[in-house]
Design a protein around this motif. Structure first.
Motif, PDB file in Angstrom:
ATOM      1  N   GLY A 108       0.389  -0.819   0.023  1.00 36.11           N
ATOM      2  CA  GLY A 108      -0.138   0.099   0.010  1.00 36.11           C
ATOM      3  C   GLY A 108       0.938   1.250   0.219  1.00 36.11           C
ATOM      4  N   ALA A 109       2.413   1.154  -0.440  1.00 36.47           N
ATOM      5  CA  ALA A 109       2.850   2.485   0.044  1.00 36.47           C
ATOM      6  C   ALA A 109       2.609   2.916  -2.469  1.00 36.47           C
ATOM      7  CB  ALA A 109       4.078   1.827   0.056  1.00 36.47           C
ATOM      8  N   ARG A 110       3.439   4.531  -1.806  1.00 31.67           N
ATOM      9  CA  ARG A 110       2.706   4.989  -2.986  1.00 31.67           C
ATOM     10  C   ARG A 110       4.170   5.227  -3.820  1.00 31.67           C
ATOM     11  NH1 ARG A 110       1.846   9.710  -2.473  1.00 31.67           N
ATOM     12  NH2 ARG A 110       1.260   9.573  -0.256  1.00 31.67           N
ATOM     13  N   LEU A 111       4.957   4.513  -4.400  1.00 32.76           N
ATOM     14  CA  LEU A 111       6.411   4.851  -4.995  1.00 32.76           C
ATOM     15  C   LEU A 111       6.501   6.121  -5.915  1.00 32.76           C
ATOM     16  CD1 LEU A 111       8.670   4.413  -5.804  1.00 32.76           C
ATOM     17  CD2 LEU A 111       8.387   3.020  -7.759  1.00 32.76           C
ATOM     18  N   VAL A 112       6.920   7.354  -5.641  1.00 35.04           N
ATOM     19  CA  VAL A 112       6.991   8.649  -5.677  1.00 35.04           C
ATOM     20  C   VAL A 112       8.530   8.767  -6.984  1.00 35.04           C
ATOM     21  CG1 VAL A 112       4.843   9.271  -4.819  1.00 35.04           C
ATOM     22  CG2 VAL A 112       7.224   9.640  -3.809  1.00 35.04           C
ATOM     23  N   ASP A 113       9.287   8.561  -6.702  1.00 41.39           N
ATOM     24  CA  ASP A 113      10.707   8.426  -7.339  1.00 41.39           C
ATOM     25  C   ASP A 113      11.648   7.702  -7.088  1.00 41.39           C
ATOM     26  OD1 ASP A 113      10.785  11.319  -8.741  1.00 41.39           O
ATOM     27  OD2 ASP A 113      10.287  12.221  -6.443  1.00 41.39           O
ATOM     28  N   ASN A 114      12.749   7.950  -8.596  1.00 41.05           N
ATOM     29  CA  ASN A 114      13.297   6.437  -8.141  1.00 41.05           C
ATOM     30  C   ASN A 114      14.952   7.607  -8.589  1.00 41.05           C
ATOM     31  OD1 ASN A 114      15.181   3.446  -8.480  1.00 41.05           O
ATOM     32  ND2 ASN A 114      14.673   3.593  -9.878  1.00 41.05           N
ATOM     33  N   VAL A 115      15.788   7.022  -7.813  1.00 42.11           N
ATOM     34  CA  VAL A 115      17.067   7.431  -8.225  1.00 42.11           C
ATOM     35  C   VAL A 115      18.317   6.291  -8.093  1.00 42.11           C
ATOM     36  CG1 VAL A 115      19.427   9.007  -7.429  1.00 42.11           C
ATOM     37  CG2 VAL A 115      16.940  10.104  -7.205  1.00 42.11           C
ATOM     38  N   VAL A 116      18.310   6.083  -9.545  1.00 44.30           N
ATOM     39  CA  VAL A 116      19.708   5.169 -10.179  1.00 44.30           C
ATOM     40  C   VAL A 116      21.472   5.419 -10.047  1.00 44.30           C
ATOM     41  CG1 VAL A 116      20.415   2.882 -11.208  1.00 44.30           C
ATOM     42  CG2 VAL A 116      17.656   3.902 -10.397  1.00 44.30           C
ATOM     43  N   LEU A 183      15.559  16.470 -13.495  1.00 40.68           N
ATOM     44  CA  LEU A 183      16.978  15.830 -13.053  1.00 40.68           C
ATOM     45  C   LEU A 183      17.722  14.704 -13.389  1.00 40.68           C
ATOM     46  CD1 LEU A 183      16.039  17.053  -9.683  1.00 40.68           C
ATOM     47  CD2 LEU A 183      16.831  18.358 -11.192  1.00 40.68           C
ATOM     48  N   GLY A 184      17.510  13.836 -13.974  1.00 41.19           N
ATOM     49  CA  GLY A 184      18.632  12.668 -14.663  1.00 41.19           C
ATOM     50  C   GLY A 184      18.508  11.891 -13.497  1.00 41.19           C
ATOM     51  N   ALA A 185      17.013  11.471 -13.335  1.00 40.29           N
ATOM     52  CA  ALA A 185      17.290  10.822 -11.496  1.00 40.29           C
ATOM     53  C   ALA A 185      17.329   9.031 -11.980  1.00 40.29           C
ATOM     54  CB  ALA A 185      15.892  10.868 -10.988  1.00 40.29           C
ATOM     55  N   VAL A 186      17.307   8.728 -12.795  1.00 39.97           N
ATOM     56  CA  VAL A 186      17.563   7.423 -13.955  1.00 39.97           C
ATOM     57  C   VAL A 186      18.094   7.917 -15.287  1.00 39.97           C
ATOM     58  CG1 VAL A 186      15.364   6.290 -12.556  1.00 39.97           C
ATOM     59  CG2 VAL A 186      15.721   6.848 -14.679  1.00 39.97           C
ATOM     60  N   ARG A 260       8.949   2.532 -26.081  1.00 36.59           N
ATOM     61  CA  ARG A 260       7.853   2.955 -24.849  1.00 36.59           C
ATOM     62  C   ARG A 260       7.992   1.918 -24.123  1.00 36.59           C
ATOM     63  NH1 ARG A 260       5.259   1.421 -29.172  1.00 36.59           N
ATOM     64  NH2 ARG A 260       5.326  -1.030 -28.309  1.00 36.59           N
ATOM     65  N   GLU A 261       9.142   0.991 -23.763  1.00 37.42           N
ATOM     66  CA  GLU A 261       9.817   0.104 -22.856  1.00 37.42           C
ATOM     67  C   GLU A 261      10.903   1.761 -21.782  1.00 37.42           C
ATOM     68  OE1 GLU A 261      11.555  -2.471 -24.296  1.00 37.42           O
ATOM     69  OE2 GLU A 261      10.315  -4.197 -24.015  1.00 37.42           O
ATOM     70  N   LYS A 262      11.329   2.313 -22.790  1.00 40.10           N
ATOM     71  CA  LYS A 262      12.573   3.042 -21.832  1.00 40.10           C
ATOM     72  C   LYS A 262      11.625   4.177 -20.901  1.00 40.10           C
ATOM     73  CE  LYS A 262      16.005   5.231 -22.905  1.00 40.10           C
ATOM     74  NZ  LYS A 262      17.330   5.675 -24.129  1.00 40.10           N
ATOM     75  N   ALA A 263      10.421   4.727 -21.279  1.00 39.61           N
ATOM     76  CA  ALA A 263       9.413   5.752 -20.737  1.00 39.61           C
ATOM     77  C   ALA A 263       8.778   4.678 -19.705  1.00 39.61           C
ATOM     78  CB  ALA A 263       8.512   6.321 -22.030  1.00 39.61           C
ATOM     79  N   TYR A 264       8.520   3.442 -19.668  1.00 34.98           N
ATOM     80  CA  TYR A 264       8.092   2.621 -18.599  1.00 34.98           C
ATOM     81  C   TYR A 264       8.816   2.257 -17.208  1.00 34.98           C
ATOM     82  CZ  TYR A 264       6.258  -1.552 -15.985  1.00 34.98           C
ATOM     83  OH  TYR A 264       5.704  -1.986 -14.835  1.00 34.98           O
ATOM     84  N   PHE A 265      10.212   1.999 -17.599  1.00 40.38           N
ATOM     85  CA  PHE A 265      10.773   1.535 -16.874  1.00 40.38           C
ATOM     86  C   PHE A 265      11.643   2.999 -16.289  1.00 40.38           C
ATOM     87  CE2 PHE A 265      11.986  -2.365 -19.129  1.00 40.38           C
ATOM     88  CZ  PHE A 265      10.943  -2.739 -18.487  1.00 40.38           C
ATOM     89  N   ALA A 266      12.047   3.780 -16.620  1.00 42.57           N
ATOM     90  CA  ALA A 266      12.379   5.483 -16.143  1.00 42.57           C
ATOM     91  C   ALA A 266      10.600   6.126 -15.065  1.00 42.57           C
ATOM     92  CB  ALA A 266      12.674   6.600 -17.366  1.00 42.57           C
ATOM     93  N   GLU A 267      10.403   6.088 -15.026  1.00 45.74           N
ATOM     94  CA  GLU A 267       8.992   6.191 -14.239  1.00 45.74           C
ATOM     95  C   GLU A 267       9.629   5.627 -12.970  1.00 45.74           C
ATOM     96  OE1 GLU A 267       6.327   8.182 -14.349  1.00 45.74           O
ATOM     97  OE2 GLU A 267       7.257   8.676 -16.838  1.00 45.74           O
ATOM     98  N   PRO A 268       9.105   6.626 -11.866  1.00 47.79           N
ATOM     99  CA  PRO A 268       8.336   8.135 -11.929  1.00 47.79           C
ATOM    100  C   PRO A 268       9.119   8.951 -12.165  1.00 47.79           C
ATOM    101  CG  PRO A 268       8.186   7.244  -9.583  1.00 47.79           C
ATOM    102  CD  PRO A 268       9.104   5.940 -10.263  1.00 47.79           C
ATOM    103  N   SER A 269      10.379   8.944 -11.754  1.00 50.60           N
ATOM    104  CA  SER A 269      11.062  10.501 -12.019  1.00 50.60           C
ATOM    105  C   SER A 269      11.931  10.653 -13.548  1.00 50.60           C
ATOM    106  CB  SER A 269      12.265   9.918 -11.187  1.00 50.60           C
ATOM    107  OG  SER A 269      12.120   9.813 -10.416  1.00 50.60           O
ATOM    108  N   GLY A 270      11.705   9.962 -14.447  1.00 48.53           N
ATOM    109  CA  GLY A 270      11.833  10.491 -15.348  1.00 48.53           C
ATOM    110  C   GLY A 270      13.093  10.025 -16.272  1.00 48.53           C
ATOM    111  N   GLU A 271      13.678   9.931 -17.064  1.00 52.08           N
ATOM    112  CA  GLU A 271      15.476  10.434 -17.321  1.00 52.08           C
ATOM    113  C   GLU A 271      15.650  11.674 -17.377  1.00 52.08           C
ATOM    114  OE1 GLU A 271      17.271   6.640 -19.983  1.00 52.08           O
ATOM    115  OE2 GLU A 271      15.829   7.480 -21.043  1.00 52.08           O
TER     116      GLU A 271
END
Length: 271
Positions: A108-116, A183-186, A260-271
């Motif tokens: 039930g958590a909400r993923l709002v960003d990802n940094v790699v 911000l280029g998080a991923v 489409r795959e790149k856009a999907y895997f980059a979510e939610p922060s985007g490249e």
């Protein structure tokens, strides 16, 4: 602000003995939890944001983090809470993040960003440099081997993510949208998408087989691990480059799908 270190009840060795390193492969891939040290956290406390930092082991989240996400404390802490995942890895992280996303959704958590943050020495060089770091305990054990690990410059530059998060936390209201877009998080390496998918399927099959052979330190498991290691080396030196070549040859036909795959895997922060 609270900091929680997740530690297994039985600490892992470092540097890793060779077969011990691979012996954790089945349970890691199959996401079997292990006992952890008591979690020094008030599970009833509500947080505005949780930053979940983890490493990637065998295209999966590290076993301590998998184990944490299986605890009652995690279930209470993360329910309805916005989460930022922070990944440190060699280069392949897509399938691990898919597993974490599924577990967070179940809690039930909400993923709002990802940094790699990835290894600085590149895909080919890190194939040698990173294992040597694990087995010797030194990031640059030999002069002819590139330094393994995330570059200090990249770590310092990651301050921009903290600043953006801090600015958002200073404003009222629940966090319900990405804070790190632009911000280029991923960075999604399109050449590795197919390789990760093939590798994840292979790892699951081998992990199931090796787990069925016996517990981690049994003789049958060790024999199976040796066979697996030989197979893995063959997979890396053959399937990965062949997949990359086929992907390049078929690029004109698959460009839209890859986009489409790149856009999907980059979510939610985007490249």
């Amino acid at each position: 602000m609270d900091f929680l270190a997740v530690r297994p009840a039985q600490p892992y060795p470092f540097p890793w003995p060779f077969l011990t390193f691979f012996s954790v492969f089945p349970e890691t891939v199959l996401m079997h939890p292990e006992p952890l040290e008591p979690l020094a956290v008030d599970a009833e406390k509500r947080y505005d944001l949780v930053i979940l930092a983890y490493q990637v082991w065998f295209l999966s989240p590290s076993r301590p983090i998998t184990s944490f996400l299986a605890t009652p404390e995690a279930a209470r802490l993360l329910q309805g809470t916005p989460v930022v995942t922070l990944i440190g890895c060699r280069n392949m992280w897509l399938m691990a993040q898919e597993k974490v996303k599924a577990r967070l959704a179940a809690l039930g958590a909400r993923l709002v960003d990802n940094v790699v943050l990835t290894d600085a020495c590149g895909t080919a060089a890190s194939f040698l440099a990173t294992p040597l770091w694990m087995f010797t305990g030194r990031q640059k054990p030999y002069a002819w081997v590139p330094r393994a690990g995330i570059d200090e410059v990249e770590i310092v530059a990651a301050q921009r993510f903290g600043e953006a998060i801090g600015e958002r936390l200073a404003r009222p209201g629940a966090i319900d949208a990405p804070m790190l877009r632009g911000l280029g998080a991923v960075r999604v390496d399109e050449k590795l998408i197919a390789s990760e998918k093939v590798g994840a399927r292979s790892f699951k099959a081998w992990g199931t087989l090796l787990a069925a052979l016996g517990p981690q330190h049994s003789k049958r498991r060790r024999v199976g691990l040796i066979v697996y290691i030989v197979f893995l080396l063959g997979l890396i030196v053959s399937v990965v480059p062949v997949t990359a070549l086929l992907k390049k040859l078929l690029a004109p036909l698959t460009r839209a799908r890859i986009r489409r795959e790149k856009a999907y895997f980059a979510e939610p922060s985007g490249e």
